[in-house]
Design a protein around this motif. Sequence first.
Motif, short mmCIF file in Angstrom:
data_model
loop_
_atom_site.label_atom_id
_atom_site.label_comp_id
_atom_site.label_asym_id
_atom_site.label_seq_id
_atom_site.Cartn_x
_atom_site.Cartn_y
_atom_site.Cartn_z
N PHE A 108 -17.14 -22.18 1.53
CA PHE A 108 -15.87 -22.03 0.82
C PHE A 108 -15.35 -20.62 1.12
O PHE A 108 -15.92 -19.63 0.65
N ALA A 109 -14.29 -20.54 1.92
CA ALA A 109 -13.72 -19.26 2.34
C ALA A 109 -12.41 -19.04 1.60
O ALA A 109 -11.44 -19.76 1.81
N SER A 110 -12.38 -18.02 0.75
CA SER A 110 -11.26 -17.81 -0.17
C SER A 110 -10.51 -16.52 0.15
O SER A 110 -11.12 -15.50 0.48
N GLY A 111 -9.18 -16.58 0.04
CA GLY A 111 -8.37 -15.38 0.13
C GLY A 111 -8.50 -14.62 1.43
O GLY A 111 -8.47 -13.39 1.44
N SER A 112 -8.59 -15.35 2.55
CA SER A 112 -8.83 -14.69 3.83
C SER A 112 -8.24 -15.49 4.98
O SER A 112 -8.36 -16.72 5.00
N PRO A 113 -7.62 -14.83 5.95
CA PRO A 113 -7.29 -15.51 7.19
C PRO A 113 -8.60 -15.85 7.92
O PRO A 113 -9.66 -15.38 7.56
N GLU A 114 -8.48 -16.67 8.98
CA GLU A 114 -9.68 -17.01 9.73
C GLU A 114 -10.32 -15.74 10.31
O GLU A 114 -9.66 -14.72 10.46
N PRO A 115 -11.61 -15.78 10.62
CA PRO A 115 -12.37 -14.56 10.89
C PRO A 115 -11.86 -13.69 12.04
O PRO A 115 -12.07 -12.48 12.02
N CYS A 116 -11.20 -14.29 13.03
CA CYS A 116 -10.76 -13.49 14.18
C CYS A 116 -9.51 -12.65 13.88
O CYS A 116 -9.13 -11.80 14.69
N SER A 117 -8.86 -12.90 12.76
CA SER A 117 -7.65 -12.15 12.43
C SER A 117 -7.98 -10.70 12.10
O SER A 117 -8.95 -10.42 11.39
N ARG A 118 -7.17 -9.78 12.63
CA ARG A 118 -7.34 -8.36 12.34
C ARG A 118 -6.16 -7.88 11.51
O ARG A 118 -5.01 -8.25 11.75
N ARG A 119 -6.44 -7.03 10.53
CA ARG A 119 -5.38 -6.50 9.67
C ARG A 119 -4.60 -5.43 10.42
O ARG A 119 -5.17 -4.48 10.96
N GLU A 120 -3.28 -5.57 10.45
CA GLU A 120 -2.45 -4.61 11.18
C GLU A 120 -2.29 -3.29 10.41
O GLU A 120 -2.30 -2.22 11.01
N ARG A 121 -2.14 -3.38 9.11
CA ARG A 121 -2.02 -2.17 8.29
C ARG A 121 -3.38 -1.88 7.67
O ARG A 121 -3.99 -2.73 7.03
N ARG A 122 -3.87 -0.66 7.88
CA ARG A 122 -5.22 -0.29 7.46
C ARG A 122 -5.19 0.73 6.34
O ARG A 122 -4.23 1.48 6.17
N ALA A 123 -6.28 0.74 5.57
CA ALA A 123 -6.46 1.75 4.52
C ALA A 123 -7.49 2.79 4.92
O ALA A 123 -7.47 3.91 4.40
N THR A 124 -8.39 2.43 5.84
CA THR A 124 -9.42 3.36 6.29
C THR A 124 -8.80 4.62 6.88
O THR A 124 -7.88 4.54 7.71
N GLY A 125 -9.30 5.79 6.45
CA GLY A 125 -8.83 7.06 6.98
C GLY A 125 -7.73 7.71 6.17
O GLY A 125 -7.38 8.88 6.42
N LEU A 126 -7.16 7.01 5.20
CA LEU A 126 -6.10 7.58 4.37
C LEU A 126 -6.68 8.53 3.32
O LEU A 126 -7.87 8.46 2.99
N SER A 127 -5.85 9.39 2.79
CA SER A 127 -6.26 10.25 1.67
C SER A 127 -6.59 9.37 0.47
O SER A 127 -6.23 8.19 0.43
N ASP A 128 -7.28 9.95 -0.51
CA ASP A 128 -7.71 9.15 -1.67
C ASP A 128 -6.54 8.43 -2.33
O ASP A 128 -6.61 7.22 -2.60
#
Length: 238
Positions: A108-128
């Motif tokens: 049961f895969a919830s709240g997610s595109p299929e696994p190969c999809s990559r997020r275009e907008r990222r949060a990693t590396g931003l200030s707190d």
Amino acid sequence: MTGVEEAVTLVCLPFAGAGASFYHPWSRFADERLRVLPARLPGRERLIDVEPHRDAHAAAADLLAQVVDDLGDAKRIALFGHSLGAVLAYELTHRLLDVPGVEVVRLFASGSPEPCSRRERRATGLSDDEFVNRVREFAGFSDDALDDPELRELILPTLRADVEMHEDYVPSTSVPLPVPVTALRGVDDDLVTSAEAAGWAATTTAGFELVEPPGGHMYLADAGEYLVDLVHRTVNEG
């Protein structure tokens, strides 16, 4: 179906920043046909002092050892994961196929595109502050703990690690699962479209269903009874 030995164990994988305790209330809605088994990730709750994972494959390997140990004599397994938990459940499903005596009956895969999809907008590396705002945008809800300076300091390292793990995730294989898959998304989810959730059909050769319950991206916060009943009906009654 009769006999305790034929019951299904539902292994539940948390979304970013969440812990096993999110799924504990689901046990109230289960009966002898279903055992709810929340998986534990480091960096939170009882494992708060353990360094959190930043790599989904390392997390899946860790979870495999934990889940196999926790299963005991259980043989029939279903997996549920939301958002980050969905891709962890996908990776864990692939690994459980190689465990002797274990039958994975559904993912049961919830709240997610299929696994190969990559997020275009990222949060990693931003200030707190930017990171928290971006995560709130992604999640579609706000955790009040992030407004408390002391709690935020405690929570943020694990949340950052989870988000990095999700944003850097690349599937370990493109081989479809021989396990049926149910994809779920809140019908009002602004983050995952119906078409993106339907993309999970490509991950299986064993049957696929798309279910869109009421609510937004975090529909599952108020849908424990609904989801447990859905799992019951899907894995025990066909």
